[in-house]
Every structure is written in C-alpha cells, then in structure tokens.
Design a protein around this motif. Structure first.
Motif, PDB file in Angstrom:
ATOM      1  N   GLN A 266      -2.826  -0.573   3.278  1.00  0.00           N
ATOM      2  CA  GLN A 266      -1.965  -0.738   2.112  1.00  0.00           C
ATOM      3  C   GLN A 266      -0.853  -1.755   2.371  1.00  0.00           C
ATOM      4  O   GLN A 266      -0.453  -2.496   1.466  1.00  0.00           O
ATOM      5  CB  GLN A 266      -1.357   0.608   1.708  1.00  0.00           C
ATOM      6  CG  GLN A 266      -2.376   1.656   1.281  1.00  0.00           C
ATOM      7  CD  GLN A 266      -3.201   1.215   0.082  1.00  0.00           C
ATOM      8  OE1 GLN A 266      -2.713   0.518  -0.805  1.00  0.00           O
ATOM      9  NE2 GLN A 266      -4.466   1.608   0.063  1.00  0.00           N
ATOM     10  N   LEU A 267      -0.365  -1.808   3.607  1.00  0.00           N
ATOM     11  CA  LEU A 267       0.711  -2.739   3.940  1.00  0.00           C
ATOM     12  C   LEU A 267       0.252  -4.180   3.836  1.00  0.00           C
ATOM     13  O   LEU A 267       1.026  -5.077   3.480  1.00  0.00           O
ATOM     14  CB  LEU A 267       1.230  -2.448   5.348  1.00  0.00           C
ATOM     15  CG  LEU A 267       2.449  -3.264   5.811  1.00  0.00           C
ATOM     16  CD1 LEU A 267       3.640  -3.000   4.902  1.00  0.00           C
ATOM     17  CD2 LEU A 267       2.786  -2.921   7.255  1.00  0.00           C
ATOM     18  N   ARG A 268      -1.002  -4.415   4.115  1.00  0.00           N
ATOM     19  CA  ARG A 268      -1.536  -5.780   4.075  1.00  0.00           C
ATOM     20  C   ARG A 268      -1.871  -6.244   2.664  1.00  0.00           C
ATOM     21  O   ARG A 268      -2.168  -7.423   2.464  1.00  0.00           O
ATOM     22  CB  ARG A 268      -2.787  -5.870   4.960  1.00  0.00           C
ATOM     23  CG  ARG A 268      -2.489  -5.740   6.449  1.00  0.00           C
ATOM     24  CD  ARG A 268      -3.766  -5.764   7.264  1.00  0.00           C
ATOM     25  NE  ARG A 268      -3.486  -5.726   8.695  1.00  0.00           N
ATOM     26  CZ  ARG A 268      -4.427  -5.638   9.639  1.00  0.00           C
ATOM     27  NH1 ARG A 268      -5.721  -5.562   9.271  1.00  0.00           N
ATOM     28  NH2 ARG A 268      -4.088  -5.606  10.902  1.00  0.00           N
TER      29      ARG A 268
ATOM     30  N   LYS B 167      -4.539   9.046   1.180  1.00  0.00           N
ATOM     31  CA  LYS B 167      -4.045   8.069   0.217  1.00  0.00           C
ATOM     32  C   LYS B 167      -2.767   8.546  -0.462  1.00  0.00           C
ATOM     33  O   LYS B 167      -1.862   7.739  -0.720  1.00  0.00           O
ATOM     34  CB  LYS B 167      -5.134   7.757  -0.819  1.00  0.00           C
ATOM     35  CG  LYS B 167      -6.270   6.916  -0.245  1.00  0.00           C
ATOM     36  CD  LYS B 167      -7.222   6.461  -1.302  1.00  0.00           C
ATOM     37  CE  LYS B 167      -8.182   5.415  -0.744  1.00  0.00           C
ATOM     38  NZ  LYS B 167      -7.493   4.168  -0.329  1.00  0.00           N
ATOM     39  N   LEU B 168      -2.682   9.842  -0.748  1.00  0.00           N
ATOM     40  CA  LEU B 168      -1.478  10.364  -1.393  1.00  0.00           C
ATOM     41  C   LEU B 168      -0.269  10.277  -0.466  1.00  0.00           C
ATOM     42  O   LEU B 168       0.809   9.841  -0.884  1.00  0.00           O
ATOM     43  CB  LEU B 168      -1.707  11.810  -1.819  1.00  0.00           C
ATOM     44  CG  LEU B 168      -0.499  12.531  -2.437  1.00  0.00           C
ATOM     45  CD1 LEU B 168      -0.019  11.799  -3.675  1.00  0.00           C
ATOM     46  CD2 LEU B 168      -0.848  13.977  -2.750  1.00  0.00           C
ATOM     47  N   VAL B 169      -0.432  10.673   0.782  1.00  0.00           N
ATOM     48  CA  VAL B 169       0.687  10.641   1.732  1.00  0.00           C
ATOM     49  C   VAL B 169       1.191   9.218   1.927  1.00  0.00           C
ATOM     50  O   VAL B 169       2.409   8.954   1.907  1.00  0.00           O
ATOM     51  CB  VAL B 169       0.272  11.260   3.083  1.00  0.00           C
ATOM     52  CG1 VAL B 169       1.341  11.017   4.148  1.00  0.00           C
ATOM     53  CG2 VAL B 169       0.024  12.754   2.933  1.00  0.00           C
ATOM     54  N   VAL B 170       0.271   8.280   2.099  1.00  0.00           N
ATOM     55  CA  VAL B 170       0.660   6.881   2.301  1.00  0.00           C
ATOM     56  C   VAL B 170       1.309   6.320   1.039  1.00  0.00           C
ATOM     57  O   VAL B 170       2.324   5.616   1.107  1.00  0.00           O
ATOM     58  CB  VAL B 170      -0.557   6.038   2.722  1.00  0.00           C
ATOM     59  CG1 VAL B 170      -0.199   4.547   2.742  1.00  0.00           C
ATOM     60  CG2 VAL B 170      -1.044   6.476   4.098  1.00  0.00           C
TER      61      VAL B 170
ATOM     62  N   LEU C 247      -3.942   8.376   8.879  1.00  0.00           N
ATOM     63  CA  LEU C 247      -2.856   7.848   8.064  1.00  0.00           C
ATOM     64  C   LEU C 247      -2.446   6.450   8.509  1.00  0.00           C
ATOM     65  O   LEU C 247      -2.089   5.607   7.685  1.00  0.00           O
ATOM     66  CB  LEU C 247      -1.654   8.796   8.130  1.00  0.00           C
ATOM     67  CG  LEU C 247      -1.848  10.189   7.540  1.00  0.00           C
ATOM     68  CD1 LEU C 247      -0.584  11.016   7.730  1.00  0.00           C
ATOM     69  CD2 LEU C 247      -2.209  10.116   6.062  1.00  0.00           C
ATOM     70  N   ARG C 248      -2.493   6.212   9.814  1.00  0.00           N
ATOM     71  CA  ARG C 248      -2.112   4.886  10.320  1.00  0.00           C
ATOM     72  C   ARG C 248      -3.040   3.809   9.791  1.00  0.00           C
ATOM     73  O   ARG C 248      -2.594   2.727   9.386  1.00  0.00           O
ATOM     74  CB  ARG C 248      -2.154   4.903  11.855  1.00  0.00           C
ATOM     75  CG  ARG C 248      -1.853   3.554  12.498  1.00  0.00           C
ATOM     76  CD  ARG C 248      -1.950   3.662  14.006  1.00  0.00           C
ATOM     77  NE  ARG C 248      -3.254   4.162  14.420  1.00  0.00           N
ATOM     78  CZ  ARG C 248      -4.341   3.383  14.535  1.00  0.00           C
ATOM     79  NH1 ARG C 248      -4.266   2.088  14.267  1.00  0.00           N
ATOM     80  NH2 ARG C 248      -5.487   3.902  14.942  1.00  0.00           N
ATOM     81  N   VAL C 249      -4.331   4.098   9.741  1.00  0.00           N
ATOM     82  CA  VAL C 249      -5.298   3.123   9.239  1.00  0.00           C
ATOM     83  C   VAL C 249      -5.053   2.844   7.758  1.00  0.00           C
ATOM     84  O   VAL C 249      -5.033   1.691   7.315  1.00  0.00           O
ATOM     85  CB  VAL C 249      -6.740   3.632   9.464  1.00  0.00           C
ATOM     86  CG1 VAL C 249      -7.752   2.709   8.781  1.00  0.00           C
ATOM     87  CG2 VAL C 249      -7.035   3.738  10.954  1.00  0.00           C
TER      88      VAL C 249
END
Length: 283
Positions: free
Chosen positions: A26-28, A126-129, A19-21
């Motif tokens: 997504q943050l970038r 992908k869903l969790v993020v 999840l961190r990756v």
C-alpha cells in the motif's frame, strides 16, 4: 480442500499475507504518496494565505480563524478546523474503500485467495493496514501544521477565541485529544468505505460512495427540522473536538460522538466480513 490446506506441512492460516507485506504494497501505491503530499502541503498553503491576507480587518466576533497566527498551536488548531469537516474524510475513504475493490479491479483478488490466503485473513490484513494509513494521514496534517506554525509564529499558549488562553503544555495535550476524537469519529467513514469495497469491483465506486454518504449526512444534519434525530448522525458530532480547546474541558459531545461512530463502524465492519465470507469471488 480446506482440510488438505490445514494439514499441509508448515501451513499456518494466520501467517499468510503478513501485515508488513500488505503495508509495503500500500505504501508503494501512487495514491498513498499523492495523498500524503497533499496533506503535508496544506499547512504551507494556509501559511501563504494568512501571509497575503488582510489580518487587520475589523470583526465584530473573534473566531478560531482569527487566532491562527497567535502561535503554532493556534495554527495547528485552525488547520484541523478547516480540514476535519471534509478533507480528512477523503484519505480515510480512499485507503479503506480502495483496498479490496482495487484487488478485484485488477483481477488479482482470486489469486490472493488461491495462494492460499483465508478470506478472514485477507480482510483483516487489509483492514488493519487501511486503518493504520488513515490514522497516519489524520495525524500528519496537525503535526506538520504544528511544526510550520511554530516556526512561523513561535511557540506559545493557545489563544481561545472566547477569551483567555491555555498554557502550551496543556494545550498540546488538548490538541492531541482532539486528534484522537477525529480519528474515532472517522471510523464510521472507514467502516462504510470498507464495506462498499467488499461489495464492488470498482474502487472509485467504493470511495465515492463513502464520501457521498458522508456529504449526505452533513446535509441532513443541517436540516434543523429533524431536531433530536440529528444526534444519531455521525456528522452532528464532527466538531465536538472543539470542546477540548475550551478553558474547561467538556466531554459530553466527544463521548456521544465516539459512541455513535463506533456503533455504526462495528456494524459496517461486521457486514463486510460476513458478506465477503459468502461472496462468490470471480475477479
């Protein structure tokens, strides 16, 4: 092939695509930063609008909008009111609708699966993020509005348009409850966008399709001839959170709205996982 992967030394299906990756990826993304900037800027835009507007114009009926400058809590409530119907739909549709379809559009989806990342793990990450970013977007707006409004109008009780007020500490809890309901009510948008994201290689199609269907729901809810059938539309309950800002807390609308949203969302998420598990991924 799967038997060889499971037998490979050190291979753990559940440890692929952490999840961190996925969150960092997504943050970038530029769309994440742009959307965050727009949501954070809205309270400042409203502040300028109220500053240059005519706040002394007589009105026969006091509305929530008329109380915006009463306190920081009122300003935050008004910011939610003007954005909950449509604006907050966009980041949810964007984060959940773009997440899988963008990988297919970049032709990188098949390489992720060949890494090897199991399909269920890919979708789950992908869903969790996507949901986490959606919640962050929804919370960001009232949080910034509360800070901006408190600086501009001071900290005080929440003035209620129908008369009376709520103490600041109780009003803060009520406002938090309203935000929780808005998050839950947007799960149907998330489910719809995520399902469409697994069905198409065009991110714009998934995002636009989800937003379009939400707009269609709003249009149908305005058709009074549907009578009680409108209660099955998620759009019918989108402003039920206003019941949390009344002198007496009323749960009925929020409970019904949450139940409708969760029912649709669970079906749509299930369809997404089921369909993607059988899909021939060539992108």
């Amino acid at each position: 092939m799967n038997r060889h992967l499971e037998a490979a030394p050190g291979y753990r299906a559940g440890h692929t695509l952490p999840l961190r990756v996925e969150a960092v990826r997504q943050l970038r993304r530029r769309r994440t930063l742009v959307m965050g900037g727009l949501l954070a800027a809205l309270p400042f835009i409203l502040l300028i609008a109220f500053a240059v507007g005519d706040g002394d114009r007589p009105s026969r009926r006091i509305t929530l909008m008329d109380t915006a400058t009463a306190s920081g809590l009122n300003f935050a409530a008004v910011s939610l009111f003007v954005s909950a119907g449509f604006l907050l739909v966009i980041p949810v549709a964007l984060f959940c609708g773009d997440t899988v379809a963008s990988e297919a559009g970049w032709s990188s989806l098949r390489y992720l699966l060949a890494a090897p990342v199991p399909r269920w793990r890919l979708l789950w990450s992908k869903l969790v993020v996507a949901l986490a970013f959606s919640v962050a977007a929804i919370v960001l707006l009232p949080l910034v509005a509360l800070v901006v409004g408190t600086v501009a109008y001071g900290w005080g009780p929440l003035r209620i348009p129908t008369g009376g007020s709520l103490p600041a500490d109780e009003a803060l809890l009520r406002l938090g409850l309203a935000v929780v309901f808005i998050v839950l009510s947007q799960l149907v948008t998330a489910g719809l966008a995520f399902w469409l994201s697994t069905r198409t290689d065009a991110p714009l199609g998934a995002v636009g399709g989800a937003v379009g269907l939400v707009i269609l729901g709003n249009v149908l809810d305005a058709v009074t001839a549907l009578e009680d059938w409108r209660e099955f539309l998620p759009a019918h309950w989108q402003f039920a959170w206003l019941d949390a800002l009344q002198p007496e807390l009323v749960w009925d609308g929020m409970v019904k709205g949450t139940a409708v949203s969760l029912a649709y969302a669970l079906v749509l998420f299930a369809l997404a996982f089921r369909g993607f598990g059988r899909k021939d991924v060539v992108s």
